[in-house]
Design a protein around this motif. Structure first.
Motif, short mmCIF file in Angstrom:
data_model
loop_
_atom_site.label_atom_id
_atom_site.label_comp_id
_atom_site.label_asym_id
_atom_site.label_seq_id
_atom_site.Cartn_x
_atom_site.Cartn_y
_atom_site.Cartn_z
N SER A 2 0.85 -1.17 0.12
CA SER A 2 -0.08 -0.10 0.06
C SER A 2 0.90 1.18 0.08
O SER A 2 0.50 2.20 -0.54
N LEU A 3 2.20 1.14 0.95
CA LEU A 3 3.07 2.13 0.73
C LEU A 3 3.42 2.78 -1.06
O LEU A 3 3.69 3.79 -1.47
N LEU A 4 3.54 1.45 -1.52
CA LEU A 4 4.01 1.71 -2.88
C LEU A 4 2.80 2.44 -3.76
O LEU A 4 3.31 3.31 -4.48
N ARG A 5 1.76 2.11 -3.67
CA ARG A 5 0.82 2.61 -4.16
C ARG A 5 0.48 4.20 -3.80
O ARG A 5 0.35 4.98 -4.55
N LYS A 6 0.82 4.45 -2.63
CA LYS A 6 0.92 6.00 -1.94
C LYS A 6 1.84 6.70 -2.68
O LYS A 6 1.73 7.82 -2.99
N ILE A 7 3.02 6.09 -2.71
CA ILE A 7 4.30 6.70 -3.42
C ILE A 7 3.92 7.23 -4.94
O ILE A 7 3.89 8.22 -5.23
N ARG A 8 3.25 6.22 -5.68
CA ARG A 8 2.80 6.51 -6.87
C ARG A 8 1.90 7.57 -7.18
O ARG A 8 1.79 8.45 -7.77
N GLY A 9 0.75 7.42 -6.40
CA GLY A 9 -0.17 8.37 -6.25
C GLY A 9 0.06 9.65 -5.89
O GLY A 9 -0.58 10.52 -6.30
N THR A 10 0.91 9.94 -4.76
CA THR A 10 1.08 11.12 -4.30
C THR A 10 2.25 12.02 -5.28
O THR A 10 1.93 13.18 -5.59
N GLY A 11 3.16 11.33 -5.87
CA GLY A 11 4.14 11.76 -6.82
C GLY A 11 5.00 12.77 -6.37
O GLY A 11 5.36 12.67 -4.87
N ARG A 12 5.08 14.03 -7.03
CA ARG A 12 6.14 15.02 -6.34
C ARG A 12 5.50 15.91 -5.49
O ARG A 12 4.43 16.26 -6.09
N VAL A 13 5.90 16.00 -4.47
CA VAL A 13 5.29 17.06 -3.37
C VAL A 13 5.76 18.54 -3.23
O VAL A 13 5.22 19.46 -3.21
N ALA A 14 7.10 18.34 -3.71
CA ALA A 14 8.33 19.47 -3.52
C ALA A 14 7.43 20.60 -4.54
O ALA A 14 7.18 20.34 -5.61
N GLU A 15 7.46 21.96 -3.90
CA GLU A 15 6.77 22.85 -4.82
C GLU A 15 7.89 23.51 -5.74
O GLU A 15 9.31 23.23 -5.52
N PRO A 16 7.65 23.92 -7.05
CA PRO A 16 8.62 24.42 -7.70
C PRO A 16 9.59 25.33 -7.23
O PRO A 16 9.11 26.18 -6.16
N ALA A 17 10.88 25.35 -7.50
CA ALA A 17 11.64 26.28 -6.76
C ALA A 17 11.33 27.79 -7.06
O ALA A 17 11.42 28.18 -8.44
N PRO A 18 11.28 28.63 -6.15
CA PRO A 18 11.05 29.99 -6.23
C PRO A 18 12.42 30.54 -6.97
O PRO A 18 13.43 30.07 -6.85
N PRO A 19 12.39 31.83 -7.44
CA PRO A 19 13.61 32.67 -7.97
C PRO A 19 14.64 32.62 -7.03
O PRO A 19 14.57 32.87 -5.93
N CYS A 49 10.04 28.00 16.15
CA CYS A 49 10.90 28.35 14.92
C CYS A 49 11.10 26.94 14.55
O CYS A 49 11.55 26.63 13.39
N GLU A 50 11.37 25.85 15.64
CA GLU A 50 11.87 24.50 15.08
C GLU A 50 10.88 23.93 14.17
O GLU A 50 11.26 23.16 13.38
N ILE A 51 9.88 24.10 14.37
CA ILE A 51 8.69 23.54 13.67
C ILE A 51 8.67 24.00 12.34
O ILE A 51 8.66 23.17 11.27
N GLU A 52 8.92 25.19 12.23
CA GLU A 52 9.17 25.98 10.84
C GLU A 52 10.41 25.34 10.21
O GLU A 52 10.52 25.09 8.95
N ILE A 53 11.56 25.13 10.85
CA ILE A 53 12.78 24.87 10.12
C ILE A 53 12.54 23.20 9.93
O ILE A 53 13.06 22.92 8.56
N GLY A 54 11.71 22.47 10.63
CA GLY A 54 11.28 21.11 10.29
C GLY A 54 10.64 21.11 8.89
O GLY A 54 11.03 20.46 8.01
N ASN A 55 9.69 22.20 8.75
CA ASN A 55 8.90 22.26 7.50
C ASN A 55 9.94 22.78 6.23
O ASN A 55 9.54 21.93 5.31
N ALA A 56 10.89 23.46 6.61
CA ALA A 56 11.56 24.08 5.54
C ALA A 56 12.63 22.84 4.88
O ALA A 56 12.90 22.88 3.63
N PHE A 57 12.86 21.75 5.67
CA PHE A 57 13.59 20.71 5.17
C PHE A 57 12.70 19.48 4.73
O PHE A 57 13.06 18.35 4.67
N GLY A 58 11.22 19.62 5.21
CA GLY A 58 10.41 18.82 4.82
C GLY A 58 10.12 18.51 3.36
O GLY A 58 10.77 19.26 2.61
N PRO A 59 9.05 17.86 2.71
CA PRO A 59 9.24 17.48 1.36
C PRO A 59 8.57 18.86 0.56
O PRO A 59 9.06 18.91 -0.54
N VAL A 60 7.92 19.42 1.10
CA VAL A 60 7.32 20.66 0.49
C VAL A 60 8.32 21.63 0.06
O VAL A 60 8.30 22.15 -1.08
#
Lengths: 160, 322
Positions: A2-19, A49-60
């Motif tokens: 089910s994890l494999l299906r999830k990976i395929r269904g989710t695809g790329r989460v990272a947002e396009p890189a800003p300038p 701030c730690e939560i936001e740093i964690g987000n900065a290094f997260g998939p999005v």
């Protein structure tokens, strides 16, 4: 599977890189050449701030794609991400941690507390802002700072 | 033959040094894509190494010679292994010395050097990491030896070049119960030896779960670059050895030309990249084992290796060492 299906269904989460941010990088950052190992130091933060740093290094936001990586030891690090107003008990550990980092090194003060003690200015346990204890190269505003701004500061360092 | 042989040695060692950081970058990239991230690119470990080499060297207060020589010795011992084992060609001038016991000994030398360096720093985490590394290593080295022995019985020699060229001529050996059991045993041992996920987490920041990272916490600058390069080279060499032992096709043999040497180099790159991608993908699905469960996993793989030797001895197709 089910994890494999999830990976395929989710695809790329990272947002396009800003300038790329236009800020002039600090002198020490030019020697790093697109790679920055980051050590987080909590000098007395409320953990927002730690939560936001964690987000900065997260998939999005994925700060790792710009060459920044979190490491476990100040000896491995080029950049110290310091959060929170510096409390009396953390002033000396902060000084020692930054001293343990090999040159060239940079200190980024993350969040309003790290810049000017923010909400905690004048509190009895607070020694001062990060800039009062160690030299600060870059600052990130906000309470809590937006992950985009943390990523932008890291991109200024790595130049990517 | 001689010029070709020396060229093969240079190609093997060069490919391992240049390719090791790229392999790590490739594995991180595969993992990043599976996690939905963009990833830093395959060349990022090379950028990290270039930056570390430019940084200020620091020798932590109170450390002695063990701490200072470990990075160089780790890289040097791994480089000797990379030159010895038949990754590109089985007919090099030094392939007669590519004994399985020597190769395992050289790998153990690197492990012990780093463990001593971890103890030398005198920090709590360094000592803890060394103690864990020795526990794991004491269970892994016999497994690697036994798995190779299982393959050496049909070949009649512990020389890796003889084992690999024998298996390339007679693929039935690899599909035998002994060959399959030895593959499984060696795969688990390689995971443990290189500090990959069910045994150790290479990207951990929690000091209490670290094994390899805990030993190298005090290294900085060029020394850290050597330690990281050494660890990446060990992963490349062990994946290359696994690929050569169990997929021996494409490796140049005696009497081959320059063209087949180039082909062997390309085949090696493809085999190791495929194994690396498989490992990185598998790591997304696994969680790290609790430290007290690690000996059970390694004892299991030792048992597989022992069964492989037994099967190889009793079900052998003749021509054994006895």
């Amino acid at each position: 599977m089910s994890l494999l299906r999830k990976i395929r269904g989710t695809g790329r989460v990272a947002e396009p890189a800003p300038p790329r941010p236009k800020d002039e990088p600090p002198a020490a950052a030019r020697e790093l050449g697109g790679s920055a190992q980051v050590r987080c130091i909590d000098a007395g933060s409320c953990n927002g701030c730690e939560i936001e740093i964690g987000n900065a290094f997260g998939p999005v936001y994925d700060a790792e794609r710009y060459g920044a990586r979190l490491v476990a030891s100040p000896r491995h690090a080029d950049v110290a991400l310091v959060t929170g107003p510096v409390t009396r008990n953390m002033a000396e550990p902060l000084r020692r941690t930054v001293a343990a980092m090999p040159e060239p090194r940079l200190v980024i003060a993350v969040g309003d507390c790290a810049r000017d003690c923010g909400e905690f200015a004048g509190a009895y346990g607070v020694q001062g802002a990060v800039g009062d204890i160690v030299d600060v190269d870059l600052e990130v505003r906000g309470c809590p700072p937006r992950p985009e701004d943390i990523v932008a500061a890291l991109r200024t360092v790595t130049g990517r | 033959m001689s010029a070709l042989g020396y060229a093969a040695i240079a190609a093997q060692a060069g490919a391992v040094v240049v390719g090791a950081p790229l392999l790590t970058g490739w594995m991180r990239q595969v993992r990043a894509r599976l996690e939905g991230r963009a990833g830093a690119g395959t060349a990022q470990p090379w950028r990290d190494l270039r930056k570390l080499l430019r940084k200020e060297p620091i020798t932590a207060a109170g450390t002695g010679p063990a701490f200072r020589v470990a990075p160089a010795l780790l890289v040097a011992s791994t480089l000797v292994v990379a030159a010895l084992i038949p990754l590109v060609s089985t007919a090099t001038p030094i392939s007669g010395h590519a004994d399985a016991i020597l190769v395992v000994g050289l790998l153990a030398l690197g492990t012990v050097t780093l463990a001593l360096a971890g103890l030398d720093t005198g920090t709590a985490f360094g000592g803890m990491g060394s103690s864990r590394e020795m526990t794991i290593s004491a269970l892994v080295e016999p497994t690697i030896l036994l798995a190779v022995f299982a393959l050496s019985i049909p070949a009649g020699s512990t020389n890796l070049a003889a084992i690999i060229s024998g298996a390339a001529e007679d693929p039935a050996r690899l599909a035998s119960p002994a060959g399959l059991l030895a593959t499984a045993a060696l795969a688990v041992a390689v995971l443990a030896e290189t500090g990959r996920i069910p045994v150790d987490n290479p990207s951990t920041h929690l000091e209490l779960t670290m094994v390899h990272e805990a030993m190298v916490l005090e290294y900085a600058g060029p020394d850290l670059a050597l330690v990281e390069l050494g660890a990446q080279m060990r992963l490349t060499v062990l994946l290359g050895l696994q690929a050569s032992l169990f997929v021996p096709w494409g490796i140049a043999t005696a009497g081959d030309s320059w063209g087949s040497l180039l082909l062997a180099l390309a085949v090696l790159a493809v085999k190791v990249a495929a194994l690396g991608a498989l490992l990185a993908a598998a790591e997304v699905f696994w969680a790290k084992l609790r430290l007290f469960r690690v000996p059970e996993l390694l004892a299991g793989s030792f048992l597989l290796a022992l069964l492989a030797v037994t099967a190889s001895y009793f079900l052998g197709t003749g021509g054994g060492i006895l």
